[in-house]
Scaffold this motif. Structure first.
Motif, PDB file in Angstrom:
ATOM      1  N   LEU A  24       0.838  -1.202   0.000  1.00  0.00           N
ATOM      2  CA  LEU A  24       0.000   0.000   0.000  1.00  0.00           C
ATOM      3  C   LEU A  24       0.874   1.255   0.000  1.00  0.00           C
ATOM      4  O   LEU A  24       1.805   1.376   0.794  1.00  0.00           O
ATOM      5  N   GLY A  44      -3.214   2.290  -4.229  1.00  0.00           N
ATOM      6  CA  GLY A  44      -4.263   2.694  -3.294  1.00  0.00           C
ATOM      7  C   GLY A  44      -5.344   1.619  -3.268  1.00  0.00           C
ATOM      8  O   GLY A  44      -5.118   0.496  -3.734  1.00  0.00           O
ATOM      9  N   PRO A  45      -6.525   1.956  -2.745  1.00  0.00           N
ATOM     10  CA  PRO A  45      -7.588   0.958  -2.621  1.00  0.00           C
ATOM     11  C   PRO A  45      -7.945   0.264  -3.937  1.00  0.00           C
ATOM     12  O   PRO A  45      -8.088  -0.963  -3.972  1.00  0.00           O
ATOM     13  N   GLY A  46      -8.099   1.032  -5.012  1.00  0.00           N
ATOM     14  CA  GLY A  46      -8.510   0.442  -6.283  1.00  0.00           C
ATOM     15  C   GLY A  46      -7.451  -0.481  -6.862  1.00  0.00           C
ATOM     16  O   GLY A  46      -7.749  -1.567  -7.375  1.00  0.00           O
ATOM     17  N   GLN A  47      -6.190  -0.061  -6.760  1.00  0.00           N
ATOM     18  CA  GLN A  47      -5.094  -0.886  -7.284  1.00  0.00           C
ATOM     19  C   GLN A  47      -4.954  -2.166  -6.468  1.00  0.00           C
ATOM     20  O   GLN A  47      -4.743  -3.249  -7.017  1.00  0.00           O
ATOM     21  N   LEU A  48      -5.060  -2.036  -5.146  1.00  0.00           N
ATOM     22  CA  LEU A  48      -4.900  -3.209  -4.295  1.00  0.00           C
ATOM     23  C   LEU A  48      -6.003  -4.227  -4.582  1.00  0.00           C
ATOM     24  O   LEU A  48      -5.759  -5.438  -4.639  1.00  0.00           O
ATOM     25  N   MET A  81      -9.262  -4.114  -0.690  1.00  0.00           N
ATOM     26  CA  MET A  81      -9.714  -2.753  -0.942  1.00  0.00           C
ATOM     27  C   MET A  81     -10.072  -2.069   0.375  1.00  0.00           C
ATOM     28  O   MET A  81      -9.655  -0.928   0.638  1.00  0.00           O
ATOM     29  N   ALA A 137      -7.117  -1.083   2.469  1.00  0.00           N
ATOM     30  CA  ALA A 137      -6.516   0.173   2.008  1.00  0.00           C
ATOM     31  C   ALA A 137      -7.376   1.371   2.412  1.00  0.00           C
ATOM     32  O   ALA A 137      -6.859   2.411   2.820  1.00  0.00           O
ATOM     33  N   ILE A 168     -12.105   2.253 -10.117  1.00  0.00           N
ATOM     34  CA  ILE A 168     -11.916   2.683  -8.724  1.00  0.00           C
ATOM     35  C   ILE A 168     -10.542   3.319  -8.545  1.00  0.00           C
ATOM     36  O   ILE A 168     -10.383   4.313  -7.856  1.00  0.00           O
ATOM     37  N   GLN A 169      -9.532   2.748  -9.201  1.00  0.00           N
ATOM     38  CA  GLN A 169      -8.176   3.271  -9.039  1.00  0.00           C
ATOM     39  C   GLN A 169      -8.021   4.711  -9.542  1.00  0.00           C
ATOM     40  O   GLN A 169      -7.103   5.413  -9.139  1.00  0.00           O
TER      41      GLN A 169
END
Lengths: 449, 449
Positions: free
Chosen positions: A41, A171-175, B222, B225, B404-405
């Motif tokens: 992250l 970030g959240p979307g990539q993770l 997600m 994060a 989302i990313q």
């Protein structure tokens, strides 16, 4: 006393030019790491990620209802319903639901596998269930189209597609994407190790009691926070008094351990400005025979910038590594970091676009002070009205140290004799920190002093 | 089969109302910590910080030059200079510079202690130095005003002034202030421990190979994060299949360890929606005699929201702790977190203003789809033109998981039959993540599919 002429012989360049000079010489750290998904992250991807599979990878139901053969219910409505025998169900996660043969339907949940034979799903609300002689039936009361509510393999994301480009911050979307594709070892750029070295005989450790003429070393902590926010791994390299030999040794040590080094203080034209002296040595030194390679990789990039605050901000390459000499004045140190060091750290970190574009905004209040040089003022943006407006925070002298915490951008006041007026269009550099709101109590006090 | 009527008997409330319901029941964690300065970055202050000292705490020179008695040079200029004997210097950090008696001056550096006797500093550039019989002299060529270039004690910040309010997130500016005042042990709110529990028999571990009907558990990552970005301490509480007794036990365990628990999946009206079943139990349960206290601290706040995606988003208090039932659909999970969980985590973390106000923006493209409910679309802001504009990212079906990313806000599409047109004024909720730029390659592919 040092020769005044050589001390003042610096040539000022524009801030944009200075930033370009730095970025010309910086490449991402060639060392990559593979990190576990839960540890990556905030890091930056070191390679493009392509979808290794289709999403969905099976025929997926879009809602809760019945999986049917559409040709059996193409034209039905509530006056001419079709009745199908329920032969089983496909719950989420079910791997082998029963086949839908002619005259039958399978109860199905959102996200579940659409059974062989079925090519459409009709939602519960358009059906009735009933039992007859212990056998469950469903009455279809709406026309069904082929493919209705069925996501086909690859419909969301097709195999082989670029899903996250190299250099992206995770970030959240990539993770979520990495997890969805089972990419549990993530190739990321190593964080640049950034040495922070403060110079100045006036600096006290933060835990020390005050003494006349001394101040606590707050810049070190401010830079620690700025480096961390920019994705760097901040290393504390100590504080040295205004003696060139000590500063030189500390910088050498710091450069051995780090990918970049930031110093504060001693860059101006005063008698004890050690960093200025070291940079002067570097600038005037002629390459000895056999030192050609060193000369090519060690030189001053600039030592004066046509701007306020922070005009003596200096940058050099030392054996290929960037060394930043920031001012010891907190506001100049802050601005110097944001304008010059941050883009360099982002570039070292693998960011594909390390320079933030300036935004346009409307000035909320007069800025009456003219300046022969561009000024970068700490300022606060307001987005709420649909027009981006900005208010400088540094106009009251009392707020100098206090205002950094409230700044979410640097406001560029172009050089000129008159300053600016409320309503003028200006340009701002967003800082990307989460700024705090300015509490009413603080603003009131600021107005009184 | 579960009684359909009770399953559909949920009453939808507006998103704003739902958020207010949550926030009414949440107070910051009463446990505070004292952290060392270098460990408190990103945390929130648990008390107001007042300046324990004046800044500066001594008479400080604003630049490099000579400290003089102004009455000796009030009217001089380059035709009528005043000549003073240089009796010593005050370098930065010097604690006891020589006194400036009549007829003398002291060479002084920026930030240094102004010597007793002197009440002004004149910059080098307005003077000439020379030696006569081994004695150094300075010629003052500009008029000097009393107090010129001398900062008085408390001029920047006066002792006792509020410098950082409780609830502030500690960034570069706050850290610098704490360091400057020698506040080395910082009172901060404890980070809320947030359990993440995913439900769904279709969920695979991220390292597992795919199977028909199964998907990898990307929502857990997600949410990890998102919780981290909101300042929470994310705890992984496992994944359970769609069986109520297992879900109930896992939630009980999670609530023991955590300050708040988030579940994903199972909140809708399908046959295996375990979370919906558990919340239904809680809602319909009558308090037994002796359970009054429990009933007061355990109840459903809402179980349906008049919005898309994520209408079955549910929240309850269980023995006073918030339990959030988010949808298993990634977009709905993401939106549900941002609208309802994030403000709750910010409130638990001590943020004084946990709800971000919506911003106004101008829609960049048509959004033709009408909806009977408010929609929250992932979207991207553009600040560069001075007008805040916004572009929805979710219109292409293929980009659902990918978008989302790239999102930096949620765009509110109000309910209505017609959708919106380019140029319409809309409202957006900024997300505060650092979004990635959308690379051209990705956009091109998105248009093709």
């Amino acid at each position: 006393m040092i020769d005044r002429k050589s001390r003042f012989a610096r040539k000022a360049i524009k801030a944009d030019e200075a930033r370009q000079l730095i970025l010309q010489h910086i490449r991402p750290k060639p060392i990559h790491e593979e990190l576990a998904l839960e540890d990556c992250l905030g890091r930056r991807l070191a390679q493009d990620i392509y979808a290794p599979e289709d999403v969905p990878h099976f025929r997926r139901s879009g809602l809760d209802g019945y999986a049917v053969r559409s040709q059996e219910a193409l034209t039905c409505d509530h006056t001419r319903p079709v009745t199908l025998r329920i032969v089983g169900e496909s719950a989420a996660g079910c791997e082998e639901p029963p086949e839908v043969v002619p005259g039958t339907a399978v109860r199905i949940m959102t996200g579940a596998l659409v059974p062989d034979g079925a090519d459409a799903v009709i939602m519960f609300e358009q059906t009735d269930e009933f039992e007859q002689a212990g056998v469950p039936w469903v009455r279809i009361k709406h026309a069904v189209c082929p493919g209705q509510n069925v996501a086909l393999p690859g419909e969301d994301i097709s195999k082989g597609r670029l899903i996250i480009p190299s250099g992206s911050r995770i970030g959240p979307g990539q993770l979520a994407l990495l997890a969805a594709f089972g990419i549990t070892q993530v190739p990321v750029y190593s964080r640049p190790r950034v040495g922070i070295l403060t110079t100045g005989s006036e600096l006290l450790a933060v835990q020390a009691a005050l003494a006349p003429g001394k101040v606590r070393n707050s810049n070190a902590y401010m830079l620690f926070a700025q480096v961390s926010a920019a994705g760097g791994d901040a290393r504390w390299c100590g504080s040295v008094p205004d003696r060139p030999e000590e500063a030189r040794a500390a910088i050498d040590r710091a450069l051995k351990d780090c990918d970049a080094v930031i110093t504060t203080g001693g860059v101006s034209v005063g008698d004890y400005d050690v960093m200025a002296e070291l940079f002067r040595e570097l600038r005037t030194k002629q390459a000895e025979p056999g030192e050609q390679a060193l000369a090519r990789s060690s030189f001053v990039l600039f030592d004066k910038i046509a701007m306020r605050p922070g005009s003596p901000t200096t940058a050099a390459l030392i054996r290929g590594k960037p060394l930043f000499g920031l001012s010891g004045n907190p506001a100049a140190c802050f601005v110097g970091f944001e304008l010059f060091v941050k883009p360099a750290l982002l570039a070292l970190s693998g960011a594909s676009n390390p320079v933030e574009e300036l935004w346009e905004a409307v000035l909320e209040e007069d800025y009456p002070k003219g300046s022969p040089h561009d000024r970068y003022e700490r300022a606060k943006l307001n987005f709420r009205s649909g027009t981006l407006t900005v208010r400088p925070l540094g106009q009251s002298k009392s707020s100098m140290m206090l205002s950094i915490q409230h700044a979410d951008c640097l406001l560029l006041i172009p050089s000129g004799p008159r300053g600016l007026q409320q309503g003028d269009k200006v340009r701002v550099l967003p800082l990307g920190y989460e700024p705090t709101a300015i509490p009413e109590a603080v603003r009131m006090e600021g107005d009184q002093t």
